[in-house]
Write a protein that holds these residues in place. Structure first.
Motif, short mmCIF file in Angstrom:
data_model
loop_
_atom_site.label_atom_id
_atom_site.label_comp_id
_atom_site.label_asym_id
_atom_site.label_seq_id
_atom_site.Cartn_x
_atom_site.Cartn_y
_atom_site.Cartn_z
N ILE A 47 1.98 1.18 -8.32
CA ILE A 47 2.23 2.45 -8.84
C ILE A 47 1.82 3.65 -8.11
O ILE A 47 0.71 3.43 -7.58
N GLY A 48 2.83 4.57 -8.12
CA GLY A 48 2.61 5.87 -7.39
C GLY A 48 3.09 6.98 -7.94
O GLY A 48 4.14 6.82 -8.58
N ALA A 49 2.51 8.08 -7.84
CA ALA A 49 3.19 9.39 -8.32
C ALA A 49 3.02 10.74 -7.30
O ALA A 49 1.89 10.72 -6.77
N ARG A 50 3.77 11.46 -7.21
CA ARG A 50 3.73 12.51 -6.31
C ARG A 50 4.98 13.45 -6.69
O ARG A 50 5.94 13.21 -6.83
N SER A 51 4.35 14.78 -6.86
CA SER A 51 5.45 15.75 -7.19
C SER A 51 6.56 15.59 -8.30
O SER A 51 7.54 15.84 -8.17
N GLY A 52 5.83 15.07 -9.29
CA GLY A 52 6.78 14.60 -10.58
C GLY A 52 7.61 13.50 -10.38
O GLY A 52 8.18 13.18 -11.41
N GLN A 53 7.37 12.88 -9.20
CA GLN A 53 8.16 11.35 -9.04
C GLN A 53 7.31 10.44 -8.96
O GLN A 53 5.95 10.59 -8.67
N SER A 101 0.80 -1.11 0.09
CA SER A 101 0.20 0.24 0.19
C SER A 101 0.94 1.24 0.08
O SER A 101 0.55 2.28 -0.67
N ASN A 102 1.89 1.09 0.47
CA ASN A 102 3.19 2.17 0.47
C ASN A 102 4.59 1.57 0.63
O ASN A 102 4.90 0.56 1.09
N VAL A 103 5.16 2.48 0.38
CA VAL A 103 6.91 2.25 0.48
C VAL A 103 7.42 3.45 1.34
O VAL A 103 6.75 4.46 1.28
N PHE A 104 8.51 3.34 1.80
CA PHE A 104 8.91 4.39 2.66
C PHE A 104 10.18 5.08 1.85
O PHE A 104 10.85 4.35 1.03
N SER A 105 10.17 6.62 1.86
CA SER A 105 10.98 7.14 0.91
C SER A 105 11.95 8.26 2.03
O SER A 105 11.10 8.82 2.71
N GLY A 106 12.93 8.87 1.32
CA GLY A 106 13.53 9.88 1.87
C GLY A 106 14.12 9.53 3.34
O GLY A 106 14.03 8.66 3.97
N PRO A 107 15.08 10.57 3.71
CA PRO A 107 15.71 10.46 5.10
C PRO A 107 14.96 10.50 6.12
O PRO A 107 14.97 9.82 7.22
N LYS A 108 13.57 10.92 6.10
CA LYS A 108 12.74 10.85 7.34
C LYS A 108 11.74 9.77 7.17
O LYS A 108 10.86 9.69 7.88
N VAL A 109 12.09 8.82 6.33
CA VAL A 109 11.22 7.48 6.31
C VAL A 109 9.77 8.01 6.21
O VAL A 109 8.82 7.45 6.80
#
Length: 162
Positions: free
Chosen positions: A140-146, A44-52
């Protein structure tokens, strides 16, 4: 001398064929089945970025009857969350797919109920031994051009002998 050389070459060829052909053909055998239970991981989600931070994903469960001659019946398609708790039963009655037919289940990106360890348990059967279906999840997911997209293959957890 020529006859001995031919025997050596012949023996070497036989050795090469018997040791390389099984390896080259390993995993290409067609496995037939009458009934299976399949575990399909979804996210349902994956974690991204340094703030997880969670990155929400839409999920599509794809089920495909790859048998050319026989129909297949899906008995149940159940969706479980990260803790193994049943969230939803997607079939009220069995679903029959004709030869080469497919179907899907879609879970919106905004649905966070499954969590990182969500999964489907899919049970199917057929009256004849058939080519096992292809069952996979597409995220599939999209946010802020990513954007992110990936596929998870279903895995047989039970070969049901009836």
């Amino acid at each position: 001398m020529k006859l001995e050389f031919r025997k050596i070459i012949f023996s070497a060829l036989i050795l090469m064929i018997t040791t390389t052909v099984p390896t080259a053909l390993a995993g290409t055998g067609i496995e037939l089945s009458k009934s299976q239970t399949i575990y399909v991981p979804v996210y349902s989600n994956v974690f991204s970025g340094p703030k997880v931070l969670p990155f929400n994903l839409a999920v599509m469960l794809s089920i495909r009857n790859v048998d050319i001659k026989n129909s297949i019946t899906f008995i149940s398609i159940d969706y479980y969350d990260n803790d193994g708790i049943l969230l939803k039963k997607y079939l009220e009655k069995p679903l029959e797919l004709k030869p080469l037919a497919s179907n899907h289940i879609y879970i919106k990106e905004s649905n966070e109920s499954g969590g990182f360890g969500a999964n489907f348990i899919v049970r199917w059967k057929s009256t004849n031994e058939i080519n096992a279906p292809i069952i996979e999840s597409i995220m599939i997911g999209a946010r802020s051009g990513q954007g992110i997209s990936f596929v998870s293959q279903g895995r047989v957890i039970s070969e049901n002998r009836e």
